[in-house]
Design a protein around this motif. Structure first.
Motif, short mmCIF file in Angstrom:
data_model
loop_
_atom_site.label_atom_id
_atom_site.label_comp_id
_atom_site.label_asym_id
_atom_site.label_seq_id
_atom_site.Cartn_x
_atom_site.Cartn_y
_atom_site.Cartn_z
N ASP A 1 -10.76 -7.41 -16.70
CA ASP A 1 -11.92 -8.29 -16.51
C ASP A 1 -12.65 -7.97 -15.21
O ASP A 1 -13.80 -7.53 -15.23
N LYS A 2 -11.97 -8.14 -14.07
CA LYS A 2 -12.65 -7.92 -12.78
C LYS A 2 -11.62 -7.84 -11.65
O LYS A 2 -10.48 -8.29 -11.77
N ILE A 3 -12.08 -7.26 -10.54
CA ILE A 3 -11.33 -7.29 -9.28
C ILE A 3 -12.12 -8.15 -8.31
O ILE A 3 -13.33 -7.94 -8.13
N VAL A 4 -11.47 -9.10 -7.72
CA VAL A 4 -12.12 -9.99 -6.76
C VAL A 4 -11.84 -9.50 -5.35
O VAL A 4 -10.69 -9.30 -4.97
N GLU A 5 -12.90 -9.29 -4.60
CA GLU A 5 -12.75 -8.80 -3.23
C GLU A 5 -12.62 -9.96 -2.25
O GLU A 5 -13.47 -10.86 -2.22
N PRO A 6 -11.56 -9.99 -1.45
CA PRO A 6 -11.40 -11.04 -0.44
C PRO A 6 -12.52 -11.00 0.61
O PRO A 6 -13.19 -9.98 0.78
N ARG A 7 -12.73 -12.11 1.31
CA ARG A 7 -13.78 -12.21 2.32
C ARG A 7 -13.41 -11.45 3.59
O ARG A 7 -14.24 -11.19 4.44
N PHE A 8 -12.14 -11.14 3.74
CA PHE A 8 -11.67 -10.32 4.86
C PHE A 8 -10.48 -9.52 4.34
O PHE A 8 -9.91 -9.83 3.28
N PHE A 9 -10.09 -8.48 5.07
CA PHE A 9 -9.03 -7.60 4.58
C PHE A 9 -7.69 -8.33 4.59
O PHE A 9 -7.23 -8.81 5.63
N THR A 10 -7.07 -8.42 3.41
CA THR A 10 -5.77 -9.09 3.29
C THR A 10 -4.68 -8.14 2.81
O THR A 10 -3.50 -8.51 2.76
N GLY A 11 -5.07 -6.92 2.43
CA GLY A 11 -4.09 -5.98 1.92
C GLY A 11 -3.67 -6.28 0.49
O GLY A 11 -2.65 -5.76 0.02
N VAL A 12 -4.45 -7.13 -0.20
CA VAL A 12 -4.11 -7.54 -1.57
C VAL A 12 -5.33 -7.38 -2.48
O VAL A 12 -6.45 -7.68 -2.08
#
Length: 301
Positions: free
Chosen positions: A280-291
């Motif tokens: 479906d999709k990849i959600v990008e975090p608002r800051f780098f979380t390594g996940v």
């Protein structure tokens, strides 16, 4: 002339009875019983030992306080170095958001009156090699996942595989799910999760919340579960068998399902190879979380 002061005669210690302590009667001479001497000696010995224990306790307390201060100083130095490195690598904005996420995590733990932060290594839990230890999903990452879910109030059922202390379960319970289920292998973690769920009982919006102490490999998924959350609790053959359980549940009761797979960056996304799932999709975090937060769908057949 002055009258000479009368001297008060010294009180003599009573004589021992023959055979009571081993000493003999000595007539009018002052006599101290050996039993009495032994008692006095024992009292003095206890006093000395108590004083030694108090001294040791004070010393231990001083050392502990000193070590705590050193630990706080070391921790501050490490955090400062980490912040500087992060600013250099990712910039000020990313670092400020990352710092706030840690502050927000503490605030929410206290607001919800739960304890989900402390990590536990896999060997401490007695897990096998393909199971990971306890490390909670960050509040920021879970919030992001929930934001990208379209929840049907009173209809959707949420399942968290490897729920640990129950952070994701607690946060999902604040949403209008019909039911929220957490599955966890460790009895120790299940008890903590149940306690955390109990503490937020008055705040829940879900119809019901349940912690199931079970092996994910053998756990049979209820046929109304349609949202499944995975946060890197296990890998390899265990994860493959969990996929088989999901597939089995879907075949027995065909329905649309959403799977949220949170994968550490650089690790393999094993869902990508499953032909019966649709990316479906990849959600990008608002800051780098390594996940990476990856969404998949299983269509109703």
């Amino acid at each position: 002339g002055r009258k000479s002061a009368e001297k008060t005669p010294r009180k003599q210690q009573p004589n021992c009875r023959v055979g009571f302590c081993g000493c003999k009667s000595v007539g009018e001479k002052p006599h101290v019983c050996l039993v009495r001497l032994a008692r006095v000696g024992a009292q003095q010995d206890v006093t000395r030992k108590a004083a030694a224990l108090i001294a040791k306790s004070k010393e231990a307390s001083h050392n502990q306080s000193h070590l705590k201060e050193e630990s706080m100083i070391d921790g501050t130095k490490m955090l400062t170095a980490k912040v500087i490195n992060r600013v250099q690598e990712l910039g000020f904005q990313d670092t400020s958001r990352w710092l706030w996420s840690h502050v927000d995590s503490r605030i929410r733990e206290k607001t919800l009156n739960i304890e989900t932060e402390a990590w536990i290594e896999a060997d401490e839990l007695g897990f096998e090699a393909e199971c990971h230890g306890y490390e909670p999903i960050s509040y920021a990452n879970f919030d992001l996942a929930i934001e990208h879910l379209t929840i049907q109030p009173g209809e959707d059922v949420f399942l968290d595989y490897g729920c640990g202390k129950g952070r994701a379960v607690v946060l999902a319970a604040l949403q209008p799910f019909k039911r929220v289920i957490g599955v966890e292998l460790s009895q120790q973690l299940c008890q903590i999760a149940e306690s955390n769920v109990e503490r937020i009982k008055s705040k829940t919006n879900a119809g019901s919340v349940e912690i199931v102490c079970s092996d994910a490999v053998t756990y049979e998924i209820p046929q109304d579960v349609n949202v499944i959350f995975l946060w890197n609790s296990f890998t390899g053959s265990i994860l493959e068998k969990v996929f088989e359980q999901i597939r089995k549940s879907h075949k027995e009761s065909p329905r649309e399902m959403t799977l949220v797979n949170c994968v550490p960056k650089g690790e393999e996304d094993m869902m990508a190879s499953l032909p019966w799932m649709t990316f479906d999709k990849i959600v990008e975090p608002r800051f780098f979380t390594g996940v990476e937060i990856i969404f998949y769908r299983v269509e109703a057949e």
